[in-house]
Design an enzyme around this catalytic site. Sequence first.
Site, mmCIF file in Angstrom:
data_model
loop_
_atom_site.group_PDB
_atom_site.id
_atom_site.type_symbol
_atom_site.label_atom_id
_atom_site.label_comp_id
_atom_site.label_asym_id
_atom_site.label_seq_id
_atom_site.Cartn_x
_atom_site.Cartn_y
_atom_site.Cartn_z
ATOM 1 N N TYR A 1 0.819 -1.213 0.000
ATOM 2 C CA TYR A 1 0.000 0.000 0.000
ATOM 3 C C TYR A 1 0.853 1.263 0.000
ATOM 4 O O TYR A 1 0.618 2.162 -0.803
ATOM 5 C CB TYR A 1 -0.910 -0.008 1.236
ATOM 6 C CG TYR A 1 -1.997 1.045 1.231
ATOM 7 C CD1 TYR A 1 -3.072 0.957 0.364
ATOM 8 C CD2 TYR A 1 -1.965 2.114 2.126
ATOM 9 C CE1 TYR A 1 -4.085 1.905 0.381
ATOM 10 C CE2 TYR A 1 -2.976 3.061 2.147
ATOM 11 C CZ TYR A 1 -4.030 2.957 1.267
ATOM 12 O OH TYR A 1 -5.027 3.893 1.283
ATOM 13 N N SER B 1 0.783 -8.304 1.189
ATOM 14 C CA SER B 1 -0.164 -7.284 1.606
ATOM 15 C C SER B 1 -1.032 -6.875 0.412
ATOM 16 O O SER B 1 -1.697 -7.726 -0.164
ATOM 17 C CB SER B 1 0.581 -6.099 2.220
ATOM 18 O OG SER B 1 -0.336 -5.223 2.829
ATOM 19 N N GLN B 2 -0.978 -5.612 -0.028
ATOM 20 C CA GLN B 2 -1.751 -5.242 -1.215
ATOM 21 C C GLN B 2 -1.315 -6.098 -2.406
ATOM 22 O O GLN B 2 -2.130 -6.479 -3.252
ATOM 23 C CB GLN B 2 -1.535 -3.764 -1.519
ATOM 24 C CG GLN B 2 -2.325 -3.251 -2.695
ATOM 25 C CD GLN B 2 -2.096 -1.761 -2.858
ATOM 26 O OE1 GLN B 2 -2.902 -0.952 -2.459
ATOM 27 N NE2 GLN B 2 -0.968 -1.404 -3.438
ATOM 28 N N ASP C 1 -1.144 -10.667 12.930
ATOM 29 C CA ASP C 1 -1.054 -9.547 11.990
ATOM 30 C C ASP C 1 -2.125 -8.511 12.342
ATOM 31 O O ASP C 1 -3.323 -8.788 12.225
ATOM 32 C CB ASP C 1 -1.241 -10.065 10.559
ATOM 33 C CG ASP C 1 -1.005 -8.988 9.514
ATOM 34 O OD1 ASP C 1 -0.967 -7.789 9.868
ATOM 35 O OD2 ASP C 1 -0.845 -9.345 8.325
ATOM 36 N N HIS D 1 2.552 -8.244 10.357
ATOM 37 C CA HIS D 1 2.343 -8.079 8.917
ATOM 38 C C HIS D 1 3.544 -8.512 8.064
ATOM 39 O O HIS D 1 3.411 -8.683 6.861
ATOM 40 C CB HIS D 1 1.969 -6.624 8.634
ATOM 41 C CG HIS D 1 1.294 -6.420 7.315
ATOM 42 N ND1 HIS D 1 0.233 -7.196 6.886
ATOM 43 C CD2 HIS D 1 1.526 -5.533 6.315
ATOM 44 C CE1 HIS D 1 -0.150 -6.782 5.682
ATOM 45 N NE2 HIS D 1 0.620 -5.788 5.316
#
Lengths: 307, 244
Positions: A83, A166-167, A253, A282
């Site tokens: 992100y 993640s993203q 996370d 994360h």
Amino acid sequence: MRDPENAVITVPLPEDFDSFWAETLKSVPELDTSLTYVERLSTDEVAVYDVRYTSYENVRVAAWYATPRTGGPFPGLVNIPGYISEPLPPVQWARRGYAALAVAPRGKLRSNSHFNPGYPGLLTHNIVDHHTYGYRGFYVDVVRALDVLAERTEVDSSRVGLQGSSQGGGLGIVTAALRPDAVSCFAAGAPYLCGIWDSAKLTHSYPYEEINEYVRVHPGHSELIRQSVAYYDGMNFAPKVKAPAFVYIGLEDDVCPPETGFAVYKALNGPKEMHTYPRSAHQAGLHWVMPKVADFLDKHLVHGGSR
Amino acid sequence: MTEFDEYWRAVDDELAALPARPVADHVPARSTDRFTAYDVRLTSIGPYRIFGYLSVPAGDGPFPAVLETPRYGSVNLAPHYRDRLRYITFTVMHRGQRLADVPFQAAYPGLATLGIEDPATYVYRAIVADCLRGAEFLLGHDLVDPARVGVTGDDLALITASRRPGFRAARSNGPLEALTEVTGSPRAIEFLDVARHPCSARTFRVGTDYELTHEDSADDEVLDTWLARELGVSPIRKFDLMPS
């Protein structure tokens, strides 16, 4: 006490989900790719290029492309960014033998002249309206990275993978679902954008906290948001995935709740493997998992040959 | 005075000659009944207008406070909810980062070596100045308890604490990430050597006082607990903090 593995994450499936994405992808203009060699980022072994291509609503999108200097055809790899991170030239993947494209979707520094919701901002940009939600074009920008690789004669288009966390993990699932015939395998860490609405109820960490902040100011918009983000939720893409998946998550996370990682993993339809890391947030075991990710990609894209 | 001391003294002088002229705009979206958030713009050397996220707990104060120095990257997240519950927080966006990127927009990769040919033009001279300006702003805030102010970040936090006495505790997650982009040993980076920036604050540095386990939830708990104890508040695990 949380029980992430058995938590129930539910996302409504919009009736027109498939047609919405089919029409979105159909609407994109020609790629009109440009490729510029970048000497200062290249090495003796790896050539690096600054790539630009046209995506949804005519936005020009940047990417770094890195290939080995000799040999080929190479397996292709799309690196999808997180992100807040800016993509770096994927030199290490090229050293490993891949023609790797690290995409900077709209809003990233090199792709933000016409769309720049900022950070914070991207997650909630027009979030009440799935037609104009900021992620609509952003998703397409990542999917089109496959089209860029398909144009390259040095890439074996029957061996193309996706990698990101993640993203980058969430959009790996999205991309594998929207282009089931173009993706041979993908690795997705700590996937974001899965169980989007429920995630905001499970954390005060960004980016999901952006939704909590938005609702604080617009408390009447909750239902609109829930409906709108369903078009973008990895939970609704996962059942359409056919490619082998390598998923890894941190069991503590705070950014992308493990409840959603387990849920989207269960919803994936292809061959899959899951790696979980206790006491990890994360980073999701980054220190240990990256060699496994590389082995997984090699197995399917280098040693495995074409599908 | 050594060249090193001259170099940083000149930065202090430039800052002292420029009023910061801070403007704080209330941000309802990031405010709750527990804390109030502001977007702050203030002047650093150049002159250049930089940005910071400010959050102030509800109540009369004084409150413990934490300065967050910027990461290497275009975006700094707003301070975490758990920190806004416990501290006055101020997070600096140095010049070139998002929200402080007009007119100068930093490139990644690239920023780490901008102007590095000469210590006088190296961008990190100005970036340190931006952190110091942030420190001055926070340390001067009316509601800050001057005995309980911390600074956290990478080694920029230690450099900041060295040059602005007033911090009780300084926590670093290690070397400036920007240095991984720097090849060779250009003279300009000698001025950023933490060993040459001794500070009177109590320090906790990854790589010196603590080795990461790479189980990042566990590591975060250790780092959070250290600063919380130094500043007299309770530790909070991010994973345990859910909207009610």
